[in-house]
Scaffold this active site. Structure first.
Site, short mmCIF file in Angstrom:
data_model
loop_
_atom_site.label_atom_id
_atom_site.label_comp_id
_atom_site.label_asym_id
_atom_site.label_seq_id
_atom_site.Cartn_x
_atom_site.Cartn_y
_atom_site.Cartn_z
N ALA A 75 -8.55 4.89 -4.99
CA ALA A 75 -8.34 5.79 -3.86
C ALA A 75 -7.55 7.03 -4.27
O ALA A 75 -7.75 8.10 -3.70
CB ALA A 75 -7.62 5.06 -2.73
N THR A 76 -6.66 6.90 -5.24
CA THR A 76 -5.90 8.08 -5.68
C THR A 76 -6.83 9.15 -6.23
O THR A 76 -6.72 10.33 -5.88
CB THR A 76 -4.86 7.68 -6.74
OG1 THR A 76 -3.84 6.88 -6.13
CG2 THR A 76 -4.20 8.92 -7.35
N ASN A 156 -0.02 3.06 5.20
CA ASN A 156 0.18 2.02 4.19
C ASN A 156 1.54 1.34 4.26
O ASN A 156 1.73 0.28 3.67
CB ASN A 156 -0.04 2.60 2.79
CG ASN A 156 0.92 3.74 2.48
OD1 ASN A 156 1.05 4.67 3.26
ND2 ASN A 156 1.61 3.66 1.35
N GLN A 184 -6.26 1.56 3.18
CA GLN A 184 -5.64 0.43 3.87
C GLN A 184 -6.40 0.04 5.14
O GLN A 184 -6.00 -0.88 5.85
CB GLN A 184 -4.19 0.77 4.23
CG GLN A 184 -3.28 1.03 3.04
CD GLN A 184 -2.92 -0.23 2.27
OE1 GLN A 184 -3.33 -1.33 2.60
NE2 GLN A 184 -2.12 -0.07 1.23
N SER A 204 -10.40 1.96 -1.97
CA SER A 204 -9.90 1.32 -3.18
C SER A 204 -10.38 -0.12 -3.21
O SER A 204 -10.37 -0.81 -2.19
CB SER A 204 -8.36 1.36 -3.20
OG SER A 204 -7.86 0.67 -4.33
N HIS A 206 -9.01 -2.75 -4.94
CA HIS A 206 -8.00 -3.81 -5.05
C HIS A 206 -7.20 -4.03 -3.77
O HIS A 206 -6.37 -4.94 -3.72
CB HIS A 206 -7.04 -3.52 -6.23
CG HIS A 206 -6.01 -2.48 -5.96
ND1 HIS A 206 -4.71 -2.78 -5.66
CD2 HIS A 206 -6.08 -1.13 -5.98
CE1 HIS A 206 -4.02 -1.67 -5.50
NE2 HIS A 206 -4.83 -0.66 -5.68
N THR A 244 -18.97 7.09 -17.76
CA THR A 244 -19.78 5.88 -17.75
C THR A 244 -19.30 4.93 -16.67
O THR A 244 -18.11 4.62 -16.59
CB THR A 244 -19.72 5.18 -19.11
OG1 THR A 244 -20.20 6.06 -20.13
CG2 THR A 244 -20.56 3.90 -19.11
N CYS A 330 3.47 2.46 -4.62
CA CYS A 330 3.33 3.69 -5.40
C CYS A 330 4.63 4.49 -5.46
O CYS A 330 4.77 5.41 -6.25
CB CYS A 330 2.22 4.55 -4.82
SG CYS A 330 0.60 3.76 -4.90
#
Length: 387
Positions: A75-76, A156, A184, A204, A206, A244, A330
């Site tokens: 997401a960043t 978040n 989120q 994201s 994860h 890739t 973060c």
């Protein structure tokens, strides 16, 4: 060493076993390990088919088209690509951006970088205590040169929900691009990018029981929406993001999003019971302040500040038995209290005595009971029943 109760799902989630099984099939010689960009043999074709399937799985969760999904590292990167890509694509469209004071650092730091390049940014202050960004705040901040509005759907740290649909109506009416950070929100709240008039949306893997290191950016198909690439070399992903592709990570994220779509509503109901149990249990024990809106929130998060004289001892007792956070993962390496809580009007003392509990698939009522009992025992107060 005893394992802590894991209540930090907002920071990251464990990869779902079914997701792991699908990822493993993309790693070895006996699996589908090829480079999706290799179009001259079946190793590449098969890998490409899995990538396309995963693209469709992301699209299915948000009511988009598969061709509108761009793979990123998380997401960043998606946030950076959305904001910088729009801002730098056509400088004649305007140089004013609207966001809020309680966005993720991936948005705030990117906006600060764009300010160094001559853009002007309006940082909306949320409603005190609740963290709500009201649609009228956005409407009132719009100028003739406003290019982009960027807001998160679910905060978040607080779990507070932003009324994206209402804001989307405003941006659509003014012809302004609308980006939403949904890292989120995915898997926790229903998303329909068409109904919400969203042009760009970040995800994201994860945060949704998928692997780390993989994310996606939704980019609406419209003639005037173009992104200036931030990573060059090969023109992959519609020319927006070269490099890739990693089939095992992409397959993992796609599988995780498919599972999230299947269990979204039932899981929110289950977690809401856990959240209320912990909230009422803490209220019985000590003086707390709820950070975030009382009703306009997802069930996964509970952010509270402790105001009693023994707040530090209570927090210490919690951290002895549970893995929790004082804010965003973060920001954990940065000095000072949460910028989100400061924007809500919380004092420095309250902000420093704050814990974010976040719940997930493995969270249970038994764990909440264990946590509350541990607080009682470490506080040295009479035992309380938390039913």
């Amino acid at each position: 060493m005893n394992r802590l109760i894991y209540l930090d799902y907002a920071a990251t989630t464990p990869v779902d076993p079914d997701v792991i099984a699908q990822m493993v099939q993309c790693l070895g010689m006996d699996g589908i390990f090829g480079n999706p960009a290799s179009k001259s043999h079946y190793y590449g074709w098969h890998a490409g088919q899995l990538v396309d399937r995963a693209r469709q799985q992301i699209a299915n969760l948000i009511h988009a088209q598969a061709k509108e999904i761009i793979w990123t590292s998380g997401a960043t990167e998606s946030n950076n690509l959305a904001l910088k890509g729009i801002a730098q694509s056509d400088l004649s469209k305007g140089k004013h951006i609207i966001t809020s004071q309680i966005e993720h650092k991936a948005i705030l730091d990117t906006c600060h970088e764009l300010e160094q390049q001559g853009f002007e940014v309006t940082y909306l202050q949320p409603e005190p205590e609740t963290g709500i960004i009201h649609p009228e705040m956005v409407r009132d901040a719009i100028r003739s040169d406003t290019l982009l509005v960027s807001l998160m759907m679910v905060n978040n740290e607080l779990g507070t929900i932003t009324d994206i649909a209402a804001i989307g109506e405003i941006t659509h009416a003014h012809g302004i691009y609308f980006h939403v950070d949904a890292a989120q929100a995915a898997g926790k709240i229903a998303i329909d990018v068409d109904a919400m008039h969203v042009d760009l949306m970040s995800f994201s893997g994860h945060k949704v029981y998928g692997p780390k290191g993989i994310g996606a950016l939704y980019m609406r198909t419209r003639p005037d929406l173009k992104l200036k690439a931030q990573i060059h070399g090969g023109g992959h992903e519609l020319g927006c993001r070269s490099g890739t592709l990693a089939p095992h990570q992409i397959v993992g994220m796609g599988a995780a999003f498919a599972l999230a779509k299947q269990y979204l509503h039932a899981e929110q109901l289950r977690l809401s019971v856990l959240r209320e149990k912990l909230l009422h249990g803490l209220e019985k024990l000590t003086s707390i302040h709820l950070n975030g809106h009382a009703t306009q929130h997802v069930a996964n998060y509970l952010n509270v500040s402790f105001s009693a004289d023994n707040a530090a001892r209570i927090i210490q007792s919690i951290k002895q038995v549970a893995a929790v956070s004082s804010g965003s993962a973060c920001n954990s390496n940065l000095a000072g209290s949460s910028h989100v809580l400061a924007s809500l009007g919380r004092s420095t003392t309250l902000a420093e005595n704050t814990i974010r509990f976040s719940f997930g698939k493995c969270s249970s009522e038994a764990e909440i009971d264990m946590l509350l009992v541990a607080i009682v025992e470490n506080k040295g107060i009479p035992f309380i029943t938390f039913d």
